[in-house]
Write a protein that holds these residues in place. Structure first.
Motif, PDB file in Angstrom:
ATOM      1  N   SER A  45       0.825  -1.211   0.000  1.00 24.53           N
ATOM      2  CA  SER A  45       0.000   0.000   0.000  1.00 24.53           C
ATOM      3  C   SER A  45       0.860   1.262   0.000  1.00 24.53           C
ATOM      4  CB  SER A  45      -0.914  -0.010   1.221  1.00 24.53           C
ATOM      5  OG  SER A  45      -1.642   1.186   1.320  1.00 24.53           O
ATOM      6  N   ASP A  46       1.885   1.300   0.869  1.00 22.22           N
ATOM      7  CA  ASP A  46       2.707   2.501   0.991  1.00 22.22           C
ATOM      8  C   ASP A  46       3.533   2.772  -0.263  1.00 22.22           C
ATOM      9  OD1 ASP A  46       1.662   2.724   3.476  1.00 22.22           O
ATOM     10  OD2 ASP A  46       3.529   2.390   4.584  1.00 22.22           O
ATOM     11  N   LEU A  47       4.041   1.699  -0.890  1.00 21.27           N
ATOM     12  CA  LEU A  47       4.900   1.872  -2.061  1.00 21.27           C
ATOM     13  C   LEU A  47       4.117   1.773  -3.366  1.00 21.27           C
ATOM     14  CD1 LEU A  47       8.077  -0.140  -0.951  1.00 21.27           C
ATOM     15  CD2 LEU A  47       7.523   2.270  -0.603  1.00 21.27           C
ATOM     16  N   LYS A  48       2.800   1.585  -3.243  1.00 25.76           N
ATOM     17  CA  LYS A  48       1.926   1.502  -4.420  1.00 25.76           C
ATOM     18  C   LYS A  48       2.445   0.476  -5.426  1.00 25.76           C
ATOM     19  CE  LYS A  48       0.248   6.257  -3.984  1.00 25.76           C
ATOM     20  NZ  LYS A  48       0.782   6.414  -2.608  1.00 25.76           N
ATOM     21  N   ALA A  49       2.743  -0.726  -4.871  1.00 25.85           N
ATOM     22  CA  ALA A  49       3.288  -1.804  -5.697  1.00 25.85           C
ATOM     23  C   ALA A  49       2.215  -2.858  -5.956  1.00 25.85           C
ATOM     24  CB  ALA A  49       4.480  -2.443  -4.990  1.00 25.85           C
ATOM     25  N   SER A  50       2.416  -3.641  -6.997  1.00 22.40           N
ATOM     26  CA  SER A  50       1.512  -4.748  -7.295  1.00 22.40           C
ATOM     27  C   SER A  50       1.820  -5.926  -6.375  1.00 22.40           C
ATOM     28  CB  SER A  50       1.672  -5.180  -8.754  1.00 22.40           C
ATOM     29  OG  SER A  50       2.969  -5.733  -8.959  1.00 22.40           O
ATOM     30  N   THR A  51       0.895  -6.877  -6.306  1.00 23.12           N
ATOM     31  CA  THR A  51       1.110  -8.069  -5.489  1.00 23.12           C
ATOM     32  C   THR A  51       2.322  -8.850  -5.982  1.00 23.12           C
ATOM     33  OG1 THR A  51      -1.265  -8.247  -5.051  1.00 23.12           O
ATOM     34  CG2 THR A  51       0.053 -10.221  -4.676  1.00 23.12           C
ATOM     35  N   SER A  53       4.937  -7.679  -7.557  1.00 21.18           N
ATOM     36  CA  SER A  53       6.175  -6.945  -7.262  1.00 21.18           C
ATOM     37  C   SER A  53       6.560  -7.057  -5.798  1.00 21.18           C
ATOM     38  CB  SER A  53       6.011  -5.476  -7.645  1.00 21.18           C
ATOM     39  OG  SER A  53       5.790  -5.319  -9.025  1.00 21.18           O
ATOM     40  N   VAL A  54       5.586  -6.912  -4.902  1.00 24.09           N
ATOM     41  CA  VAL A  54       5.907  -6.924  -3.478  1.00 24.09           C
ATOM     42  C   VAL A  54       6.301  -8.324  -3.017  1.00 24.09           C
ATOM     43  CG1 VAL A  54       3.659  -7.448  -2.419  1.00 24.09           C
ATOM     44  CG2 VAL A  54       5.192  -5.814  -1.328  1.00 24.09           C
ATOM     45  N   ALA A  99      16.910  -1.158   4.361  1.00 23.39           N
ATOM     46  CA  ALA A  99      15.479  -1.460   4.338  1.00 23.39           C
ATOM     47  C   ALA A  99      14.693  -0.528   5.258  1.00 23.39           C
ATOM     48  CB  ALA A  99      15.243  -2.916   4.735  1.00 23.39           C
ATOM     49  N   ALA A 100      15.321  -0.118   6.369  1.00 20.38           N
ATOM     50  CA  ALA A 100      14.635   0.726   7.353  1.00 20.38           C
ATOM     51  C   ALA A 100      14.572   2.192   6.938  1.00 20.38           C
ATOM     52  CB  ALA A 100      15.333   0.615   8.707  1.00 20.38           C
ATOM     53  N   THR A 101      15.326   2.578   5.929  1.00 16.78           N
ATOM     54  CA  THR A 101      15.384   3.998   5.559  1.00 16.78           C
ATOM     55  C   THR A 101      14.861   4.287   4.153  1.00 16.78           C
ATOM     56  OG1 THR A 101      17.690   3.692   4.848  1.00 16.78           O
ATOM     57  CG2 THR A 101      17.322   4.504   7.087  1.00 16.78           C
ATOM     58  N   THR A 102      14.762   3.282   3.303  1.00 20.99           N
ATOM     59  CA  THR A 102      14.380   3.538   1.918  1.00 20.99           C
ATOM     60  C   THR A 102      12.864   3.614   1.747  1.00 20.99           C
ATOM     61  OG1 THR A 102      14.694   2.797  -0.370  1.00 20.99           O
ATOM     62  CG2 THR A 102      14.256   1.103   1.270  1.00 20.99           C
ATOM     63  N   THR A 103      12.464   4.344   0.738  1.00 21.54           N
ATOM     64  CA  THR A 103      11.052   4.384   0.341  1.00 21.54           C
ATOM     65  C   THR A 103      10.892   3.880  -1.089  1.00 21.54           C
ATOM     66  OG1 THR A 103      11.322   6.703  -0.338  1.00 21.54           O
ATOM     67  CG2 THR A 103      10.472   6.292   1.890  1.00 21.54           C
ATOM     68  N   SER A 104      11.894   3.163  -1.549  1.00 25.80           N
ATOM     69  CA  SER A 104      11.896   2.608  -2.902  1.00 25.80           C
ATOM     70  C   SER A 104      11.792   1.081  -2.798  1.00 25.80           C
ATOM     71  CB  SER A 104      13.177   2.993  -3.639  1.00 25.80           C
ATOM     72  OG  SER A 104      13.415   2.153  -4.755  1.00 25.80           O
ATOM     73  N   LEU A 105      10.907   0.476  -3.572  1.00 22.47           N
ATOM     74  CA  LEU A 105      10.771  -0.980  -3.560  1.00 22.47           C
ATOM     75  C   LEU A 105      12.050  -1.641  -4.048  1.00 22.47           C
ATOM     76  CD1 LEU A 105       9.008  -3.487  -3.159  1.00 22.47           C
ATOM     77  CD2 LEU A 105       8.205  -3.216  -5.519  1.00 22.47           C
ATOM     78  N   GLN A 225       7.389 -18.083  -7.344  1.00 18.61           N
ATOM     79  CA  GLN A 225       6.635 -17.184  -8.221  1.00 18.61           C
ATOM     80  C   GLN A 225       5.624 -17.909  -9.108  1.00 18.61           C
ATOM     81  OE1 GLN A 225       6.940 -13.652  -8.360  1.00 18.61           O
ATOM     82  NE2 GLN A 225       8.063 -14.045  -6.458  1.00 18.61           N
ATOM     83  N   GLY A 226       5.547 -19.233  -8.975  1.00 24.93           N
ATOM     84  CA  GLY A 226       4.682 -20.006  -9.861  1.00 24.93           C
ATOM     85  C   GLY A 226       3.220 -19.622  -9.782  1.00 24.93           C
ATOM     86  N   HIS A 227       2.756 -19.241  -8.569  1.00 21.33           N
ATOM     87  CA  HIS A 227       1.346 -18.867  -8.441  1.00 21.33           C
ATOM     88  C   HIS A 227       1.042 -17.556  -9.165  1.00 21.33           C
ATOM     89  CE1 HIS A 227       3.433 -16.798  -5.172  1.00 21.33           C
ATOM     90  NE2 HIS A 227       2.461 -15.925  -5.151  1.00 21.33           N
ATOM     91  N   GLU A 228       2.073 -16.732  -9.395  1.00 23.32           N
ATOM     92  CA  GLU A 228       1.894 -15.489 -10.152  1.00 23.32           C
ATOM     93  C   GLU A 228       2.078 -15.734 -11.647  1.00 23.32           C
ATOM     94  OE1 GLU A 228       0.950 -12.566  -9.187  1.00 23.32           O
ATOM     95  OE2 GLU A 228       0.922 -12.886  -7.017  1.00 23.32           O
ATOM     96  N   TRP A 229       3.083 -16.538 -12.003  1.00 20.84           N
ATOM     97  CA  TRP A 229       3.377 -16.794 -13.411  1.00 20.84           C
ATOM     98  C   TRP A 229       2.377 -17.770 -14.043  1.00 20.84           C
ATOM     99  CZ3 TRP A 229       9.373 -17.931 -12.999  1.00 20.84           C
ATOM    100  CH2 TRP A 229      10.027 -16.748 -12.624  1.00 20.84           C
ATOM    101  N   GLY A 230       1.843 -18.676 -13.198  1.00 25.97           N
ATOM    102  CA  GLY A 230       1.049 -19.790 -13.721  1.00 25.97           C
ATOM    103  C   GLY A 230       1.908 -21.037 -13.750  1.00 25.97           C
TER     104      GLY A 230
END
Length: 502
Positions: A45-51, A53-54, A99-105, A225-230
């Motif tokens: 939610s905070d980084l506005k990323a897709s499922t 990607s996150v 990880a504690a300071t960045t706001t970039s995925l 990643q198989g559940h995302e790729w198929g």
């Protein structure tokens, strides 16, 4: 008190400090695996990323651990455990701060890759214990350090839940917790852990490390990643095919290198091979319990007819923390059983507790008491498994291969966890409860039942591995200390007995 008694007391207290420090370091390792589980939605939610990607926030750590654990375990055997431990902790602290300071995925994923290298701490810690702890106390020490793994996994879930409460939750806070604990562990290692007395030296097998790393990435990437790729997509099947090809390349490479990173004879030695199989099954069952119970208790009963509508924090504290506490305490009893009955019997006993726990969870998960009680049985099973596997590995390999052998065993558990994540995610997504349009899909209760039954089956296979695969002749025996024997002679005798073919 005589001078001799004072010296013995001083050595004993020094050994206790080493065990406690290494236990803390191992706990930090296991925290990295589950720390982000409660906050993935917040990160998305905070980084506005897709499922998709996150999901790399967890996948990156898994792949990093797979690549660096065997390499750094072998590096520690060759060039010294303490400097390797220190280096790994420094990298992990840097990754946690990032990880504690960045706001970039992207940079968050980089930080998670650096955190993943910390998985090498556990096999390095066991190598230090084998070198520093007296043989009659070694199983108990390894059991204590191993027991902190399950405890750390639960502590991370609870800590992340607590730190992200309030009106302004911030996903960065759990990473600062990781920084603090890692700094404490680093200070403890610098002060307490002595320099390695033995180093094998030699050249690092970079080609073997590269091919093994490529093999593990090609294997774990489609699993995670198989559940995302198929599962039947070209990308998934092609990556699995690449893993098969790379496995052949890796075996060919290691059989041709003069100083291989992984000795193939050690890798297929029966006690090592079957212990790694048990590790894979144990990792599968443990992660199934964590993720399955976490999802189950959060299901809204009014909508789907089951579950308890628990919050993320309640799921961690009320339903999962008892499992981790039992694991920590049970590991000490596991160490006693390993010393008195042998690691093989302890592993089989743990598997029986696991079968009982998952049978209970499969048949009756409609009350909080049942879920918690079954989880405590499973926690006992996990603790006995963690107590017995390092003992089986140590008894099956010579001292100079302790780091790499335990590193491979750690990877087997990580592979099991990755497989569990993929299997459970796919099962829960395959059948959903009919809900009004616009509401997110929620799994049918039968899918949780099936997941728990499969995990119980995994523990049945662990029992088979312990009783059939690990024959009594291969069970480790605790070395007996004899009077008037120098430490050097004892170490030599122990190493010779451990490497005698059976």
């Amino acid at each position: 008190m005589s001078h001799t008694q004072q010296a013995a007391s001083s050595r004993s207290s020094g050994h206790t400090r080493i065990v406690l420090v290494l236990g803390l370091a191992a706990m930090v390792v296991s925290m990295m695996q589950t720390l982000v589980v409660p906050i993935l939605g917040m990160i998305q939610s905070d980084l506005k990323a897709s499922t998709a990607s996150v999901s790399w926030v967890t996948t990156a750590t898994l792949l990093s651990a797979a690549v660096f654990t065997p390499l750094l375990g072998r590096f520690g055997d060759q060039h010294g455990k303490k400097p390797t431990l220190v280096g790994v902790l420094v990298v992990m602290i840097a990754g946690s701060v990032l990880a504690a300071t960045t706001t970039s995925l992207t940079w968050l994923i980089v930080g998670r890759v650096m955190q993943g290298a910390a998985t090498a701490i556990f096999p390095l810690a066991l190598s230090v214990l084998r070198e520093e702890i007296a043989p009659e106390k070694l199983h108990g020490a390894m059991a204590l350090v191993s027991g902190t793994l399950a405890f750390g996994s639960g502590l991370a879930l609870v800590g992340a839940g607590l730190l992200t409460q309030g009106s302004h939750p911030d996903y960065h806070r759990p990473f600062w917790l990781a920084v603090v604990l890692a700094v404490v562990a680093l200070a403890g290692v610098l002060i307490t852990v002595p320099p390695s007395r033995t180093k094998t030296g030699g050249r690092t097998d970079w080609l073997g490390a590269l091919t093994l790393g490529a093999l593990l990435v090609l294997l774990l990437l489609p699993i995670s990643q198989g559940h995302e790729w198929g599962w039947t997509s070209g990308r998934t099947l092609g990556t699995f095919a690449g893993a098969v090809v790379m496995a052949g390349v890796w075996v060919f490479t290691e059989n041709r290198v003069e100083e291989p990173m992984v000795d193939m004879k050690m890798f297929v030695h029966r006690p090592v091979l079957f212990t790694n199989l048990a590790g894979l099954l144990l990792g599968f069952a443990m992660f199934t319990q964590f993720i399955g119970v976490s999802y189950l208790v959060q299901m809204p009963e009014k909508l789907v007819g089951y579950g308890f509508g628990a919050s993320v924090l309640a799921a961690s504290v009320v339903y999962l923390l008892p499992t981790t506490l039992v694991s920590l305490v049970g590991a000490q009893f596991g160490g006693v059983l390993v010393r008195r009955l042998g690691a093989r019997v302890t592993l089989a006993a743990g598997a029986c507790f696991g079968v009982l726990g998952f049978t209970w969870l499969t048949a009756a998960h409609d009350t909080s008491a049942s879920v918690i009680s079954a989880g405590m049985l499973i926690g006992l099973a996990i603790s006995f498994g963690y107590a017995s596997m390092p003992a089986l590995i140590v008894a099956g390999v010579p001292a100079h291969q302790t780091g790499i052998a335990n590193g491979i065993n750690s990877i087997s558990r990580s592979v099991g966890s990755a497989v569990a994540s993929a299997v459970i995610t796919s099962l829960l997504a395959s059948k959903s409860v009919p809900l009004p349009a616009g509401m997110p899909a929620l799994p049918q209760e039968s899918q949780f039942t099936l997941s728990f039954a499969i995990a119980g089956g995994a523990f049945v296979l662990v029992a088979v591995v312990a009783l059939v695969g690990l024959k009594a002749a291969h069970a480790p025996r605790t070395p007996v200390m004899r009077k008037a024997v120098t430490p050097e002679a004892t170490e030599l005798t122990s190493a010779e007995s451990e490497t005698t073919p059976v």
